[in-house]
Design a protein around this motif. Sequence first.
Motif, PDB file in Angstrom:
ATOM      1  N   ASP A   1       1.008  -1.122  -0.190  1.00  0.00           N
ATOM      2  CA  ASP A   1       0.177  -0.029  -0.081  1.00  0.00           C
ATOM      3  C   ASP A   1       0.968   1.321  -0.012  1.00  0.00           C
ATOM      4  OD1 ASP A   1      -2.332  -1.412   0.234  1.00  0.00           O
ATOM      5  OD2 ASP A   1      -2.451  -1.420   2.278  1.00  0.00           O
ATOM      6  N   PRO A   2       0.455   2.327  -0.757  1.00  0.00           N
ATOM      7  CA  PRO A   2       1.219   3.713  -0.550  1.00  0.00           C
ATOM      8  C   PRO A   2       1.318   3.948   0.881  1.00  0.00           C
ATOM      9  CG  PRO A   2      -0.968   4.026  -1.468  1.00  0.00           C
ATOM     10  CD  PRO A   2      -0.870   2.610  -1.382  1.00  0.00           C
ATOM     11  N   PRO A   3       2.256   4.656   1.355  1.00  0.00           N
ATOM     12  CA  PRO A   3       2.353   5.193   2.671  1.00  0.00           C
ATOM     13  C   PRO A   3       1.481   6.078   3.143  1.00  0.00           C
ATOM     14  CG  PRO A   3       3.992   6.158   1.463  1.00  0.00           C
ATOM     15  CD  PRO A   3       3.282   5.080   0.631  1.00  0.00           C
ATOM     16  N   ASN A   4       0.988   6.255   4.410  1.00  0.00           N
ATOM     17  CA  ASN A   4       0.063   7.022   4.754  1.00  0.00           C
ATOM     18  C   ASN A   4       0.446   8.447   4.641  1.00  0.00           C
ATOM     19  OD1 ASN A   4      -1.642   4.912   5.371  1.00  0.00           O
ATOM     20  ND2 ASN A   4      -1.053   4.856   7.512  1.00  0.00           N
ATOM     21  N   ASP A   5      -0.321   9.562   4.607  1.00  0.00           N
ATOM     22  CA  ASP A   5      -0.025  11.074   4.496  1.00  0.00           C
ATOM     23  C   ASP A   5       0.025  11.357   5.735  1.00  0.00           C
ATOM     24  OD1 ASP A   5       0.132  13.325   3.711  1.00  0.00           O
ATOM     25  OD2 ASP A   5      -1.865  13.901   3.460  1.00  0.00           O
ATOM     26  N   PRO A   6       1.216  11.613   6.372  1.00  0.00           N
ATOM     27  CA  PRO A   6       1.429  12.117   7.526  1.00  0.00           C
ATOM     28  C   PRO A   6       0.820  13.429   8.043  1.00  0.00           C
ATOM     29  CG  PRO A   6       3.269  12.831   6.064  1.00  0.00           C
ATOM     30  CD  PRO A   6       2.534  11.900   5.520  1.00  0.00           C
ATOM     31  N   GLU A   7       0.063  14.303   7.227  1.00  0.00           N
ATOM     32  CA  GLU A   7      -0.592  15.422   7.246  1.00  0.00           C
ATOM     33  C   GLU A   7      -1.944  15.096   7.121  1.00  0.00           C
ATOM     34  OE1 GLU A   7       1.236  18.270   4.877  1.00  0.00           O
ATOM     35  OE2 GLU A   7       2.878  18.276   6.207  1.00  0.00           O
ATOM     36  N   PHE A   8      -2.475  13.699   6.899  1.00  0.00           N
ATOM     37  CA  PHE A   8      -4.019  13.439   6.723  1.00  0.00           C
ATOM     38  C   PHE A   8      -4.573  14.400   5.932  1.00  0.00           C
ATOM     39  CE2 PHE A   8      -2.519  12.071  10.900  1.00  0.00           C
ATOM     40  CZ  PHE A   8      -2.459  10.454  10.865  1.00  0.00           C
ATOM     41  N   GLY A   9      -4.174  14.711   4.551  1.00  0.00           N
ATOM     42  CA  GLY A   9      -4.837  15.218   3.627  1.00  0.00           C
ATOM     43  C   GLY A   9      -4.960  16.778   4.114  1.00  0.00           C
ATOM     44  N   ARG A  10      -4.438  17.305   5.196  1.00  0.00           N
ATOM     45  CA  ARG A  10      -4.709  18.666   5.604  1.00  0.00           C
ATOM     46  C   ARG A  10      -3.455  19.579   5.305  1.00  0.00           C
ATOM     47  NH1 ARG A  10      -5.904  17.948  11.784  1.00  0.00           N
ATOM     48  NH2 ARG A  10      -4.590  20.041  11.674  1.00  0.00           N
ATOM     49  N   ASP A  11      -3.466  20.840   4.985  1.00  0.00           N
ATOM     50  CA  ASP A  11      -2.389  21.703   4.706  1.00  0.00           C
ATOM     51  C   ASP A  11      -2.043  22.534   5.857  1.00  0.00           C
ATOM     52  OD1 ASP A  11      -0.796  23.496   3.243  1.00  0.00           O
ATOM     53  OD2 ASP A  11      -2.315  24.223   2.249  1.00  0.00           O
ATOM     54  N   PRO A  12      -0.896  22.185   6.209  1.00  0.00           N
ATOM     55  CA  PRO A  12      -0.424  22.898   7.588  1.00  0.00           C
ATOM     56  C   PRO A  12      -0.581  24.466   7.482  1.00  0.00           C
ATOM     57  CG  PRO A  12       1.266  21.407   6.651  1.00  0.00           C
ATOM     58  CD  PRO A  12      -0.003  21.170   5.974  1.00  0.00           C
ATOM     59  N   ASN A  13      -0.185  25.031   6.257  1.00  0.00           N
ATOM     60  CA  ASN A  13      -0.065  26.363   5.964  1.00  0.00           C
ATOM     61  C   ASN A  13      -1.294  27.076   6.133  1.00  0.00           C
ATOM     62  OD1 ASN A  13       2.719  25.914   5.426  1.00  0.00           O
ATOM     63  ND2 ASN A  13       2.333  25.886   3.193  1.00  0.00           N
TER      64      ASN A  13
END
Length: 69
Positions: free
Chosen positions: A48-60
Amino acid sequence: MNIEEQHGRQPANDSPGEGVEQAARAARWGKLPERVEVADQVEELPADPPNDPEFGRDPNNDWLLRSAP
């Protein structure tokens, strides 16, 4: 002297149908299945592709969500 004779029991194949049942059982279970190689037992699947560490959110832009009225 076998075990049946030692314990006073009749041998197991006295009835006429038991020989047929034993032959059918031997035909079905009398030999082992074909050997399966270890290489044939392993199934390789893509990871599986690695999980997004930011869970799809834009920290900016997170400050917009925290500061929204």
